[in-house]
Design an enzyme around this catalytic site. Sequence first.
Site, PDB file in Angstrom:
ATOM      1  N   LYS A 100      46.364  34.517 -20.242  1.00  0.00           N
ATOM      2  CA  LYS A 100      45.277  34.195 -19.325  1.00  0.00           C
ATOM      3  C   LYS A 100      44.000  33.857 -20.093  1.00  0.00           C
ATOM      4  CE  LYS A 100      44.795  39.203 -18.517  1.00  0.00           C
ATOM      5  NZ  LYS A 100      44.818  40.251 -17.476  1.00  0.00           N
ATOM      6  N   ARG A 123      42.682  47.439  -7.379  1.00  0.00           N
ATOM      7  CA  ARG A 123      41.255  47.291  -7.650  1.00  0.00           C
ATOM      8  C   ARG A 123      40.558  48.588  -7.242  1.00  0.00           C
ATOM      9  NH1 ARG A 123      37.623  43.252  -7.816  1.00  0.00           N
ATOM     10  NH2 ARG A 123      39.014  42.546  -9.487  1.00  0.00           N
ATOM     11  N   ARG A 125      51.105  36.336  -9.826  1.00  0.00           N
ATOM     12  CA  ARG A 125      49.736  36.811  -9.649  1.00  0.00           C
ATOM     13  C   ARG A 125      49.601  37.593  -8.350  1.00  0.00           C
ATOM     14  NH1 ARG A 125      47.023  31.108  -9.727  1.00  0.00           N
ATOM     15  NH2 ARG A 125      48.753  30.871  -8.256  1.00  0.00           N
ATOM     16  N   ASN A 156      36.040  44.462 -14.126  1.00  0.00           N
ATOM     17  CA  ASN A 156      35.268  43.413 -13.466  1.00  0.00           C
ATOM     18  C   ASN A 156      33.817  43.856 -13.272  1.00  0.00           C
ATOM     19  OD1 ASN A 156      37.352  41.221 -12.291  1.00  0.00           O
ATOM     20  ND2 ASN A 156      38.287  43.250 -12.369  1.00  0.00           N
TER      21      ASN A 156
END
Length: 319
Positions: A165, A215, A238, A288
Amino acid sequence: MNKKKILKIGIVMDPIQLIKIEKDSSFAILLEAQKRNHQIHYMEINDLYLKKNHAYAKTRLIKIQKKINDHFSFIQEQNISLNQLDVILMRKDPPFNMEFIYATYILERAEKSGVLIINKPQSLRDCNEKIFASLFYKFIPDTLVTRNISQIYNFWEKHKDIIIKPLDNMGGSSIFRIKEDDVNFLVIAEIMTNYEKKYCMVQNYLPSVKYGDKRILIINGQVIPWCVARIPKKGETRANIAAGGIAQVKTLNKKDWEISNYLSPILKEKGLIFVGLDIIGDKLTEINITSPTCICEIELNTNISITGMLIDYIENQIY
């Protein structure tokens, strides 16, 4: 009791007319800020500028509502010095490129004049979402960051099944899985490295992704006890919601808590106030920090107000 001050809250984000309000975390944050009668100054990255060593922006006062295709209206446009704002939320989506970095320099000038910036501009630059995770090697998959195709080949030969990636993108964009004996190895490696001119990240494939790419959100070092497990659709590697993944809200397991509790004080110390960790199985894959999402899914299915926690933090810093 004294009436609370109306804060001037700035936000730098992608064009608001293009967002999907039912799942956009920036929109959810703004709804909470508006509910508390704070003044919202909307900006896009090209609105920021430096002049005589001071940070400025063209801002638009904005009103929002939960109404699809009629979710915002601009009230007033003006050019202001950013030190007129109390806080600025930097919520510009990747790509993490030089334009993004230049914007953090401008925001850093505002920060030095007393404006609270979330997340801290220096840390946005220092903590690339892919490479930053590699610092915590005891929690991550086997990981290689390189632009050398021979090194990628050797890594593939070792693991037989890998993920490759880019370092600067989001939402599952340009992520490839290379299985054993894949005849497309070379062309994928050439494209991903731009013929050995661009770095990329390579990790061993984690079969547990079929149970969800989780997440986990952290606000000012406080771990949210619910996460969003993004389940890949059939035939898809994904799990990202942007790539068609299905979202399931789940409680954190023991390993999730171990990783999150280890990272949370480090993130807080770096001024990373709103962060999303990505965990597959028992492995941390990304951290993130640019524009974490999944607020809406968690708030819709639990009694936790993540937006409330974030605005509480801002108010406590300013008042």
